[in-house]
Write an enzyme that holds these catalytic residues in place. Sequence first.
Site, PDB file in Angstrom:
ATOM      1  N   ASN A   9     -26.689 -20.042 -54.892  1.00 56.15           N
ATOM      2  CA  ASN A   9     -26.804 -19.418 -53.571  1.00 56.15           C
ATOM      3  C   ASN A   9     -26.572 -17.919 -53.752  1.00 56.15           C
ATOM      4  O   ASN A   9     -25.440 -17.488 -53.942  1.00 56.15           O
ATOM      5  CB  ASN A   9     -25.747 -20.028 -52.634  1.00 56.15           C
ATOM      6  CG  ASN A   9     -25.694 -19.330 -51.293  1.00 56.15           C
ATOM      7  OD1 ASN A   9     -26.590 -18.562 -50.948  1.00 56.15           O
ATOM      8  ND2 ASN A   9     -24.636 -19.600 -50.534  1.00 56.15           N
ATOM      9  N   TRP A  10     -27.659 -17.165 -53.695  1.00 57.57           N
ATOM     10  CA  TRP A  10     -27.536 -15.714 -53.957  1.00 57.57           C
ATOM     11  C   TRP A  10     -26.924 -14.979 -52.766  1.00 57.57           C
ATOM     12  O   TRP A  10     -26.637 -13.789 -52.868  1.00 57.57           O
ATOM     13  CB  TRP A  10     -28.916 -15.117 -54.287  1.00 57.57           C
ATOM     14  CG  TRP A  10     -29.504 -15.600 -55.583  1.00 57.57           C
ATOM     15  CD1 TRP A  10     -28.948 -16.483 -56.470  1.00 57.57           C
ATOM     16  CD2 TRP A  10     -30.769 -15.216 -56.144  1.00 57.57           C
ATOM     17  NE1 TRP A  10     -29.782 -16.670 -57.555  1.00 57.57           N
ATOM     18  CE2 TRP A  10     -30.916 -15.897 -57.379  1.00 57.57           C
ATOM     19  CE3 TRP A  10     -31.793 -14.366 -55.740  1.00 57.57           C
ATOM     20  CZ2 TRP A  10     -32.042 -15.760 -58.189  1.00 57.57           C
ATOM     21  CZ3 TRP A  10     -32.916 -14.219 -56.547  1.00 57.57           C
ATOM     22  CH2 TRP A  10     -33.035 -14.908 -57.762  1.00 57.57           C
ATOM     23  N   LYS A  11     -26.768 -15.671 -51.646  1.00 54.27           N
ATOM     24  CA  LYS A  11     -26.259 -15.032 -50.419  1.00 54.27           C
ATOM     25  C   LYS A  11     -27.061 -13.750 -50.137  1.00 54.27           C
ATOM     26  O   LYS A  11     -28.239 -13.699 -50.446  1.00 54.27           O
ATOM     27  CB  LYS A  11     -24.749 -14.765 -50.520  1.00 54.27           C
ATOM     28  CG  LYS A  11     -23.978 -15.993 -50.980  1.00 54.27           C
ATOM     29  CD  LYS A  11     -22.520 -15.908 -50.697  1.00 54.27           C
ATOM     30  CE  LYS A  11     -21.797 -17.044 -51.386  1.00 54.27           C
ATOM     31  NZ  LYS A  11     -20.463 -17.263 -50.888  1.00 54.27           N
ATOM     32  N   HIS A  96     -24.041 -24.088 -44.326  1.00 50.08           N
ATOM     33  CA  HIS A  96     -23.085 -23.384 -45.187  1.00 50.08           C
ATOM     34  C   HIS A  96     -21.915 -22.892 -44.329  1.00 50.08           C
ATOM     35  O   HIS A  96     -22.106 -22.481 -43.181  1.00 50.08           O
ATOM     36  CB  HIS A  96     -23.773 -22.205 -45.881  1.00 50.08           C
ATOM     37  CG  HIS A  96     -22.951 -21.614 -46.969  1.00 50.08           C
ATOM     38  ND1 HIS A  96     -21.909 -20.748 -46.716  1.00 50.08           N
ATOM     39  CD2 HIS A  96     -22.981 -21.793 -48.314  1.00 50.08           C
ATOM     40  CE1 HIS A  96     -21.347 -20.403 -47.867  1.00 50.08           C
ATOM     41  NE2 HIS A  96     -21.975 -21.020 -48.851  1.00 50.08           N
ATOM     42  N   GLU A  98     -20.363 -20.221 -44.278  1.00 49.29           N
ATOM     43  CA  GLU A  98     -20.521 -18.854 -43.751  1.00 49.29           C
ATOM     44  C   GLU A  98     -21.394 -18.864 -42.498  1.00 49.29           C
ATOM     45  O   GLU A  98     -21.192 -18.054 -41.588  1.00 49.29           O
ATOM     46  CB  GLU A  98     -21.086 -17.932 -44.848  1.00 49.29           C
ATOM     47  CG  GLU A  98     -20.017 -17.646 -45.898  1.00 49.29           C
ATOM     48  CD  GLU A  98     -20.544 -17.298 -47.279  1.00 49.29           C
ATOM     49  OE1 GLU A  98     -21.745 -16.985 -47.419  1.00 49.29           O
ATOM     50  OE2 GLU A  98     -19.745 -17.360 -48.235  1.00 49.29           O
ATOM     51  N   GLU A 168     -18.025 -28.347 -50.057  1.00 46.06           N
ATOM     52  CA  GLU A 168     -17.576 -26.983 -50.293  1.00 46.06           C
ATOM     53  C   GLU A 168     -16.316 -26.709 -49.473  1.00 46.06           C
ATOM     54  O   GLU A 168     -16.405 -26.319 -48.299  1.00 46.06           O
ATOM     55  CB  GLU A 168     -18.664 -25.983 -49.877  1.00 46.06           C
ATOM     56  CG  GLU A 168     -19.944 -26.089 -50.680  1.00 46.06           C
ATOM     57  CD  GLU A 168     -20.623 -24.732 -50.794  1.00 46.06           C
ATOM     58  OE1 GLU A 168     -20.832 -24.297 -51.936  1.00 46.06           O
ATOM     59  OE2 GLU A 168     -20.908 -24.112 -49.768  1.00 46.06           O
ATOM     60  N   GLY A 174     -15.810 -18.282 -52.751  1.00 45.17           N
ATOM     61  CA  GLY A 174     -15.683 -16.840 -52.958  1.00 45.17           C
ATOM     62  C   GLY A 174     -14.255 -16.373 -53.158  1.00 45.17           C
ATOM     63  O   GLY A 174     -13.982 -15.177 -53.138  1.00 45.17           O
ATOM     64  N   SER A 213     -16.168 -21.486 -55.974  1.00 45.07           N
ATOM     65  CA  SER A 213     -15.666 -20.814 -57.181  1.00 45.07           C
ATOM     66  C   SER A 213     -15.972 -21.579 -58.470  1.00 45.07           C
ATOM     67  O   SER A 213     -15.136 -21.630 -59.385  1.00 45.07           O
ATOM     68  CB  SER A 213     -14.167 -20.525 -57.044  1.00 45.07           C
ATOM     69  OG  SER A 213     -13.937 -19.659 -55.945  1.00 45.07           O
ATOM     70  N   GLY A 234     -22.126 -19.812 -55.848  1.00 41.39           N
ATOM     71  CA  GLY A 234     -22.375 -18.534 -55.204  1.00 41.39           C
ATOM     72  C   GLY A 234     -22.305 -17.398 -56.209  1.00 41.39           C
ATOM     73  O   GLY A 234     -23.249 -17.139 -56.944  1.00 41.39           O
ATOM     74  N   GLY A 235     -21.160 -16.740 -56.264  1.00 42.15           N
ATOM     75  CA  GLY A 235     -20.995 -15.531 -57.083  1.00 42.15           C
ATOM     76  C   GLY A 235     -21.513 -15.663 -58.508  1.00 42.15           C
ATOM     77  O   GLY A 235     -22.230 -14.781 -59.004  1.00 42.15           O
TER      78      GLY A 235
HETATM   79  C1  PEP Z   1     -21.260 -20.745 -51.994  1.00 42.17           C
HETATM   80  O1  PEP Z   1     -21.683 -19.692 -51.562  1.00 42.17           O
HETATM   81  O2  PEP Z   1     -21.751 -21.809 -51.595  1.00 42.17           O
HETATM   82  C2  PEP Z   1     -20.178 -20.729 -52.981  1.00 42.17           C
HETATM   83  C3  PEP Z   1     -19.700 -21.863 -53.397  1.00 42.17           C
HETATM   84  O3  PEP Z   1     -19.739 -19.487 -53.382  1.00 42.17           O
HETATM   85  P1  PEP Z   1     -18.772 -19.192 -54.666  1.00 42.17           P
HETATM   86  O4  PEP Z   1     -19.346 -19.959 -55.832  1.00 42.17           O
HETATM   87  O5  PEP Z   1     -18.883 -17.705 -54.859  1.00 42.17           O
HETATM   88  O6  PEP Z   1     -17.416 -19.663 -54.309  1.00 42.17           O
END
Ligand code: PEP
Length: 251
Positions: A9-11, A96, A98, A168, A174, A213, A234-235
């Site tokens: 997920n590049w956000k 998600h 967010e 999640e 994050g 994470s 994500g990151g």
């Molecule tokens: C996400 O955006 O779904 C996520 C899990 O982010 P991260 O891996 O950065 O925690």
Amino acid sequence: MRRPLVAGNWKMHGSTAENAVLIEQLINGIDGRREGAEVVVCPPFVYLPEVVRRLKGTPVRVGAQNVSAEPGGAFTGEASAAMLKDVGCEYVIVGHSERRAHYREDDAVIARKFRAVLGQGLVPILCVGETLDEREAGSTEAVVGRQLEAVLSLAGVASFARAVVAYEPVWAIGTGKNASPDQAQAVHRFIRDRIATGDGKIAGDLRIVYGGSVKAGNAAELFAQPDVDGGLVGGASLKGDEFLEICAAAG
Ligand code: PEP
């Protein structure tokens, strides 16, 4: 046998130039074996056609980060599931945390989005998970159960035959603090059991991925859990080498 899945997920990150570099790294490093993990990248809407074009003919699939629940019309700023299909998306992240937190998406709208995605033959990646307060109050299962229930009651258990669920925990997204493998496994098992009350075969085949994470250093132990079928990342999905390590850890 469930094929593991790793979705990046590049956000709201990237640019045409940065995406080109990242995609080049992925194409060069990806292990395209069918028995390996299925790999998906989810760029921002505006880059979808370009990313689809660059990944054409490679094993990497493309997903969107969001979708409208509506089929079309006067909904400024939105994109329908039919549009996402039109530009070559195969997956869509739905619900998600967010989106739930910053854009007030509730269980009902998320269930409608899930149904809209399936209606176009795309695969929804349905995100569920509790906040830290909810975990500390002992309500993780109640929250995740409620989030699943909204989708089950609108779309039915059969719809999960063509879906992916992402557990999640909000407190792990994050933050650099991932759920422990045992914590993840317990909730994944709960999700599978909940789907099994409707249909045991669908539950057994359902891919439930973990997000929060995930990094190269923790992916293998998380993915080794019996009900963890890969990750939503994500990151770490923005760093080509690390994302490839995570994909390799999934299978
Ligand atoms: C996400 O955006 O779904 C996520 C899990 O982010 P991260 O891996 O950065 O925690």
